[in-house]
Design an enzyme around this catalytic site. Sequence first.
Site, short mmCIF file in Angstrom:
data_model
loop_
_atom_site.label_atom_id
_atom_site.label_comp_id
_atom_site.label_asym_id
_atom_site.label_seq_id
_atom_site.Cartn_x
_atom_site.Cartn_y
_atom_site.Cartn_z
N GLY A 268 -44.65 -18.71 -16.04
CA GLY A 268 -44.63 -18.85 -17.49
C GLY A 268 -44.03 -20.17 -17.92
N LEU A 269 -43.34 -20.13 -19.08
CA LEU A 269 -42.71 -21.32 -19.67
C LEU A 269 -43.74 -22.41 -19.95
CD1 LEU A 269 -39.40 -21.55 -17.58
CD2 LEU A 269 -39.75 -20.51 -19.83
N CYS A 270 -44.94 -22.02 -20.36
CA CYS A 270 -45.97 -23.01 -20.69
C CYS A 270 -46.62 -22.66 -22.03
CB CYS A 270 -47.00 -23.12 -19.58
SG CYS A 270 -47.64 -21.58 -18.93
N GLY A 271 -45.81 -22.24 -22.97
CA GLY A 271 -46.32 -21.99 -24.31
C GLY A 271 -47.31 -20.84 -24.36
#
Length: 292
Positions: free
Chosen positions: A89-92
């Site tokens: 994750g951590l990609c908008g």
Amino acid sequence: MPSLKTLRNRIASVKATQKITKAMQMVAASKLRRAQAAAEAARPYSARMAAVLGNLAATAGSSAGAPRLLAGTGADQKHLLLVCTADRGLCGAFNSSIARLARDHANRLMAEGKEVKFLCVGKKGYDALRRLFAKQIIDVIELRAIKQISFADADAIGKRVLALFEAGEVDVCTLFYGEFKSVISQVPTARRLIPADAGSAVAPAAGAASYEYEPDEEAILADLLPRNLSVQIFRALLENVASEQGAKMSAMDSATRNAGDMINRYTLLYNRSRQAQITKELIEIISGAEAL
């Protein structure tokens, strides 16, 4: 109002988070260059493959001996949605936008009475879809252990899809992925894999050279269509890697700026609280001195 110690702890915590997001932004930027180059290098081959298939299909697609991958099974009841997302994750909104496109497509098909199955490539797509379609997900393929996507990885997925088609479990297969446009733009895309989309075929212009194929078109298509399936999946995986790093770079840049704004707000609040406390102590000292 929070105490001075609480505010100092919050400022230190946000600064630590800011260092992490800044580092992740730099890592994503370095990975993006390589991923973008790989995705752009795969596009001409994929486009040329589609053009060759389109020209071959223009003459062979309507014949009785056309391969089933091109002509289809004659039915439109069993649909396989090949959903490619990231494993991290951590990609908008990159992963959620692809999952949303696949979910909307599945809902439309089920409203028409179609049978829908999912094959998820990437854990994040599986996590987003299993809430509503847990019983319809036949498998999830994770690629997080692979440092650099190769054609062999895509070919293994293509053979899995082909085996389902040949077993009669799939009539139509649609691929979902994020097409890389820029660091701030990744477009969720749906592409039909089975039957192969020959809609891009154009009629030869007047005076254009005509080609004779040896062996005939049907034999060439029988060999080329399975390879095209893997080629299109390979391109989608490369586009996904570039899109993931672009989205992560943008998201971490935004997170870093937000952390800076939060640090400024907490620092201002800390200074005001400290000034108020010092003023209060001075007043108490002066009041005590006057009382003497």
